[in-house]
Scaffold this active site. Structure first.
Site, PDB file in Angstrom:
ATOM      1  N   ASP A 308       0.867  -1.174   0.000  1.00  0.00           N
ATOM      2  CA  ASP A 308       0.000   0.000   0.000  1.00  0.00           C
ATOM      3  C   ASP A 308       0.914   1.238   0.000  1.00  0.00           C
ATOM      4  O   ASP A 308       2.138   1.125   0.089  1.00  0.00           O
ATOM      5  CB  ASP A 308      -0.928  -0.034   1.233  1.00  0.00           C
ATOM      6  CG  ASP A 308      -2.229   0.733   0.998  1.00  0.00           C
ATOM      7  OD1 ASP A 308      -2.226   1.692   0.200  1.00  0.00           O
ATOM      8  OD2 ASP A 308      -3.236   0.379   1.621  1.00  0.00           O
ATOM      9  N   GLU A 514     -10.557   6.449   4.621  1.00  0.00           N
ATOM     10  CA  GLU A 514      -9.566   5.814   5.498  1.00  0.00           C
ATOM     11  C   GLU A 514      -9.687   6.297   6.953  1.00  0.00           C
ATOM     12  O   GLU A 514     -10.773   6.422   7.493  1.00  0.00           O
ATOM     13  CB  GLU A 514      -8.166   5.985   4.902  1.00  0.00           C
ATOM     14  CG  GLU A 514      -8.077   5.312   3.527  1.00  0.00           C
ATOM     15  CD  GLU A 514      -6.673   5.199   2.976  1.00  0.00           C
ATOM     16  OE1 GLU A 514      -5.756   4.836   3.712  1.00  0.00           O
ATOM     17  OE2 GLU A 514      -6.504   5.451   1.763  1.00  0.00           O
TER      18      GLU A 514
END
Length: 628
Positions: A308, A514
């Site tokens: 990521d 997020e």
């Protein structure tokens, strides 16, 4: 001696010609050669610097043609909201991608770079793209064929901008709605998430019948390489905290969070992204047993594994505290491509040092590069490295918008409809004197689309892209004689004095993505609650909730006549009006448990103390009405 000179000269010429022919024929550039042969041939020609360059993915803002050439960079990405220009056209995107690609093709071996972007609910970074409902809504449909069509449409829109690789789908199983990424998850039930992996053949194309298990597949220039994410257990962290720890047994991890990866691998997914989260205290980016042992060795995944964003940095706390250690354990764990995205020279220098000093074996580098090249060969990147203009008209086209509108209709869940079954409020009549539309989310395209739309965190307002707000959809749908009054947050006196036939109140959460979306209270944002009380206390009302997850609704339920969960429907708000006014019936069933209070969380279907407000699988239905 003279009589031998002519034949000798001829022989020398033949040798030279043979040498030239040999030099120009490169097996790796021959599409007729099997992929394995091409990989082996190319790798035999590569230096360590060229191999490590392939493992490096950098952000577009630092990806100049010179950087690509000097460091042999293998991949470039757009971070959330990273665009070549505000409101960039497909042509502007194509020109940028091609400019970077020319740098890669000018290297000694001419290995093309692969450009990746988050296209998590349509081509969401791009102006005027079709924005589909977020996954939390799509799970409600339980319709894998619809999801496959969305994958196909998304692939065309991404290719319209010259990009061949997407960081989607998210196949997390969100077990706690307090998680800020819960809207990226199709369901709390892994079986629904497994069904939804049908988006992968939509994005990549259908796997040929004779394919070997785990081998990546991308069917040409109208398809994109997909990325199943985030491996493994990202939806199971404590209290739903993003990038946190999943405290769960191995059986729980494999039983709940792994199944959708098995489906993805069987469907030929090209890449898999590792999660920031930990499992029982161990960072997934450093977990060799799960990345190499399980994913690569046991499950036979043959595509490449990618980090990521700054995933290696976050192995340590604080991030980047000991970067060389992070490189050693991350690459050692089995990660093949590293999303750096800015400090790429530090990564390249550290990894080069470690290989030269036998800290990381050359075999680990070769495994990574082989996998990256396999994806590039399989998808035809060597034959067609340059983006073209042939698909520019696919971006935001009407066919895709109609598909998104269908997805909106099928993702709505009717939670309440009148005080009793024989006195329903919905569907609403189109022809009446005067109706009120109220609420912070009624005329806000940004809220309707949510996070990961144009920018990383999403936006507020209506100037972000093109689409239809719910207010405009209602105006488009009602009879021309019906007066529509819009008031964002009216007081009770205004509502009482205007003699409205009924009201539609649209409220919900702000946009987020997020960690910014992590929430321990899961409330509707102000002035939503006061709007509900003011309006629903004075006139018959339907409340439409725009949210990335179930939110606190129990305190308001008794004052609400009808309640609809619309999730984050995207640009095609007309789909909401289609069902409210009876052109189509409500069909959606909850793919998530709707809690009474946050104190009950986490609560999932099958729990021993399961006591929800609305259970998993709940959803009232209506039949379409034969209105004009």
């Amino acid at each position: 001696m003279g009589r031998f000179s002519i034949p000798k000269l001829g022989f020398l010429l033949l040798c030279c010609l043979a040498a030239v022919t040999e030099a120009t024929y490169l097996k790796y550039k021959d599409p007729k050669q099997p992929v394995g042969v091409r990989i082996k041939d190319l790798m035999s020609r590569m230096t360590l610097a060229e191999k490590i360059g392939q493992m490096t993915q950098i952000e577009r803002s630092v990806a100049t043609p010179d950087v690509m050439k000097k460091y042999f960079i293998g991949s470039v990405l757009s971070g959330g909201g990273s665009v070549p220009a505000a409101k960039a056209t497909p042509q502007t995107w194509i020109n940028m991608v091609n400019s970077i690609q020319k740098g890669s093709l000018s290297t000694r071996l001419g290995i093309p770079m692969i450009y990746g972007i988050d296209a998590v609910h349509g081509h969401n970074n791009v102006y005027k793209a079709t924005i589909f409902p977020h996954n939390v809504g799509l799970g409600v449909t339980r319709d894998p064929q619809l999801i496959k069509k969305i994958g196909d449409a998304t692939a065309l829109e991404v290719r319209a901008t010259g990009i061949p690789y997407v960081f989607a789908p998210c196949i997390a199983v969100c077990r706690d709605p307090r998680w800020g990424r819960c809207y990226e998850s199709y369901s709390e039930d892994h079986k629904i998430v497994q069904l939804m992996t049908e988006i992968i053949p939509g994005l990549q194309g259908d796997l040929p019948a004779n394919s070997k298990r785990g081998v990546p597949f991308v069917a040409g220039k109208k398809k994109v390489a997909a990325c199943a994410k985030h491996y493994l257990g990202d939806g199971g962290t404590t209290k739903g905290m993003n990038e946190n720890n999943a405290a769960i047994s191995l059986n729980g991890l494999l039983g709940i969070h792994l199944p959708a990866y098995l489906n993805s691998i069987r469907k030929g997914v090209a890449t898999i992204m590792v999660s920031y989260s930990s499992w029982n205290g161990k960072k997934m980016h450093a977990n060799r047993e799960l990345v190499t042992g399980l994913l690569k060795n046991k499950l036979k995944f043959r595509g490449f594994v990618i980090t990521d964003w700054q995933g290696l940095d976050r192995i340590t706390s604080p991030p980047h505290a000991n970067y060389s250690y992070s490189v050693e354990v991350g690459v050692g764990a089995g990660i093949d491509m590293v999303m750096v995205p800015y400090n790429f020279t530090e990564f390249i220098d550290d990894l080069t040092y470690q290989v030269k000093h036998n800290i990381i074996p050359m075999s680990r580098i070769d495994d990574a590069v082989k996998r990256i090249l396999r994806v590039k060969f399989v998808m035809g990147l060597f034959e067609s490295p340059m983006a073209d203009n042939s698909l520019v008209d696919q971006l935001g086209n009407q066919k895709h918008r109609e598909l998104a509108r269908e997805a909106v209709r099928k993702s709505l869940v009717l939670l309440k409809n009148g005080e009793s079954a024989d006195k329903p409020l919905l569907p609403l009549p189109k022809e009446t004197t005067k109706i009120l539309v109220a609420g912070s989310h009624a005329d806000d395209l940004g809220y309707q689309c949510g996070g990961w739309t144009i920018t990383w965190q999403g936006l507020q307002g209506n100037n972000l892209t093109s689409g239809t707000t719910i207010l405009h959809a209602i105006k488009n749908t009602v009879d021309p004689t019906t007066q529509v009054v819009y008031s964002e947050n009216p007081d009770a006196d205004f509502v009482k004095s205007n003699k409205f036939s009924y009201a539609v109140v649209v409220v919900g959460e702000p946009s987020y993505a997020e960690t910014n979306g992590d929430s321990l209270n899961l409330t509707i944002s102000e002035p939503g609650p006061s709007t509900i009380y003011n309006v629903c206390g004075a006139v018959k009302c339907v409340v439409v909730v725009i949210s990335g997850r179930p939110v606190v609704i129990q305190p308001y339920l008794s004052s609400i006549d009808a309640l609809v969960a619309a999730w984050l429907p995207g640009t095609e708000g007309q789909g909401v009006a289609d069902v409210l006014f009876g052109d189509y019936g409500f069909t959606g069933k909850l793919a998530r448990t709707w809690f009474k209070t946050v104190d009950q969380l986490p609560m999932n279907v099958g729990d021993s103390d399961y006591d929800p407000l609305f259970p998993f699988g709940f959803g009232l239905t209506t039949k379409p009405t034969k209105q004009n």
